[in-house]
Design an enzyme around this catalytic site. Sequence first.
Site, mmCIF file in Angstrom:
data_model
loop_
_atom_site.group_PDB
_atom_site.id
_atom_site.type_symbol
_atom_site.label_atom_id
_atom_site.label_comp_id
_atom_site.label_asym_id
_atom_site.label_seq_id
_atom_site.Cartn_x
_atom_site.Cartn_y
_atom_site.Cartn_z
ATOM 1 N N TRP A 101 0.845 -1.246 0.172
ATOM 2 C CA TRP A 101 0.006 -0.196 -0.033
ATOM 3 C C TRP A 101 1.115 1.151 0.062
ATOM 4 O O TRP A 101 0.555 2.045 -0.788
ATOM 5 C CB TRP A 101 -1.020 -0.132 1.153
ATOM 6 C CG TRP A 101 -2.028 -1.124 1.146
ATOM 7 C CD1 TRP A 101 -2.138 -2.117 1.853
ATOM 8 C CD2 TRP A 101 -2.942 -1.306 0.116
ATOM 9 N NE1 TRP A 101 -3.147 -2.744 1.647
ATOM 10 C CE2 TRP A 101 -3.654 -2.429 0.339
ATOM 11 C CE3 TRP A 101 -3.133 -0.744 -1.024
ATOM 12 C CZ2 TRP A 101 -4.523 -2.961 -0.432
ATOM 13 C CZ3 TRP A 101 -4.152 -1.155 -2.098
ATOM 14 C CH2 TRP A 101 -5.014 -2.126 -1.480
ATOM 15 N N ASP A 171 -1.379 6.516 6.288
ATOM 16 C CA ASP A 171 -2.418 5.787 6.091
ATOM 17 C C ASP A 171 -2.599 4.860 7.387
ATOM 18 O O ASP A 171 -1.792 3.939 7.574
ATOM 19 C CB ASP A 171 -2.155 5.047 4.662
ATOM 20 C CG ASP A 171 -3.024 3.802 4.420
ATOM 21 O OD1 ASP A 171 -3.882 3.651 5.066
ATOM 22 O OD2 ASP A 171 -2.933 3.155 3.563
ATOM 23 N N LYS A 195 -11.681 -1.562 7.063
ATOM 24 C CA LYS A 195 -10.937 -2.696 7.774
ATOM 25 C C LYS A 195 -11.495 -2.629 9.337
ATOM 26 O O LYS A 195 -11.606 -3.880 9.893
ATOM 27 C CB LYS A 195 -9.414 -2.274 7.724
ATOM 28 C CG LYS A 195 -8.997 -2.070 6.443
ATOM 29 C CD LYS A 195 -8.754 -3.170 5.735
ATOM 30 C CE LYS A 195 -8.798 -3.017 4.045
ATOM 31 N NZ LYS A 195 -7.444 -2.574 3.375
HETATM 32 C C1 LIG Z 1 -7.049 -1.938 2.116
HETATM 33 C C2 LIG Z 1 -5.910 -0.882 2.356
HETATM 34 C C3 LIG Z 1 -5.813 0.125 1.363
HETATM 35 C C4 LIG Z 1 -6.732 0.110 -0.008
HETATM 36 O O1 LIG Z 1 -7.940 0.520 0.331
HETATM 37 P P1 LIG Z 1 -9.016 0.598 -0.721
HETATM 38 O O2 LIG Z 1 -10.231 1.241 -0.010
HETATM 39 O O3 LIG Z 1 -9.286 -0.649 -1.118
HETATM 40 O O4 LIG Z 1 -8.529 1.674 -1.757
HETATM 41 C C5 LIG Z 1 -4.679 1.086 1.424
HETATM 42 N N1 LIG Z 1 -3.961 1.197 2.470
HETATM 43 C C6 LIG Z 1 -4.252 0.195 3.635
HETATM 44 C C7 LIG Z 1 -3.280 0.159 4.911
HETATM 45 C C8 LIG Z 1 -4.879 -0.868 3.464
HETATM 46 O O5 LIG Z 1 -5.483 -1.840 4.389
#
Ligand SMILES: *Cc1c(COP(=O)(O)O)cnc(C)c1O
Length: 360
Positions: A101, A171, A195
């Site tokens: 990511w 993030d 998540k």
């Molecule tokens: C799942 C995830 C993403 C991507 O998320 P989307 O909503 O599918 O774009 C980005 N960063 C992390 C840390 C993730 O776990």
Amino acid sequence: MSRVYNFSAGPAVLPEEVLKEAADEMLDYRGCGMSVMEMSHRSKVYDDIIKTAEADLRSLLSIPDDYEVMFLQGGASQQFAMIPMNLMKNKVADYIVTGQWAKKAYQEAQIYGKANKIASSEDKTFSYIPDCSDLPISPDADYVYICENNTIYGTKFKKLPNTKGKTLVSDVSSCFLSEPMDVTKYGLVYGGVQKNIGPAGVVIVIMKKELITEDVLPGTPTMLRYKIHADAKSLYNTPPAYGIYICGKVFKWIQKMGGLEAMKQRNEEKAKILYDFLDESSLFKGTVVKEDRSLMNVPFITGNEELDAKFVKESKAAGLENLKGHRSVGGMRASIYNAMPIEGVKALVEFMKKFEVENK
Ligand SMILES: *Cc1c(COP(=O)(O)O)cnc(C)c1O
């Protein structure tokens, strides 16, 4: 009705209480005669839902008044572009690449300016967090970017990097509200909610107000400007209204559970059960260095691909779902987010013990 223990990395398990409450309110939200899905986002009732959600999130994280909270769309991945478009004033940013990511965010930023990879753990398939105490931060960097919990690899920054005064962007998709977090250490912190907080379709951005300006890269679409959404209090256009409503219920659930300190204790207790077993098992092994282990995502392997596949198949039959590791890593991964009950982790470990005996 029977529910499984769902170890999916995302979309992921939600608190059963929240789902039941949403079910109760499905046809008639508190006497409105309609579902939240059907109501105007400009209505008084909805205004109350989104304002309460924001207020509860602010209280959970003690978000100060000089930070904006935005409920946006496009998932976490859209932030990979939105961040450089809005923050790259000097067209320079530093990225710490600790997984897929972070790597995607780093690659996306290259479209908009000079993105520097100042540290990486790719040399050992992202199984650790690099030392970030004295990195070569670029003097003209607009921000330093991290992915705080690496969902795929199961590592977590236990200590934030030394950004040498530069704005930290993080993030936190897969560790959002899993433990207390000092928002004031960040310029911008964001997470896709699927998540740990709610249904896919919402991304929450918490951003220092002084960073929200009209000075964005030329060509930045209206919908990708933080200022537009901040000024409109996340109601510039139709927001992901139902998703925000569920997020609001999860915030209330966390408050009822005792807040983020209680969440942290609960998550530590759950993770310890699984990691302790991995450390003593003669069949299963964790894939990450101990100091950097995530409380949320726990990847493990047997070292034998066929056995891994057998484990995934048999665990599913035993009501333990979605334990297959990410396609880029293989093996297994148990995501044990806030809403995973301790009984689920215990059931997993019991199953692993049994599998170990049977497959020696
Ligand atoms: C799942 C995830 C993403 C991507 O998320 P989307 O909503 O599918 O774009 C980005 N960063 C992390 C840390 C993730 O776990």
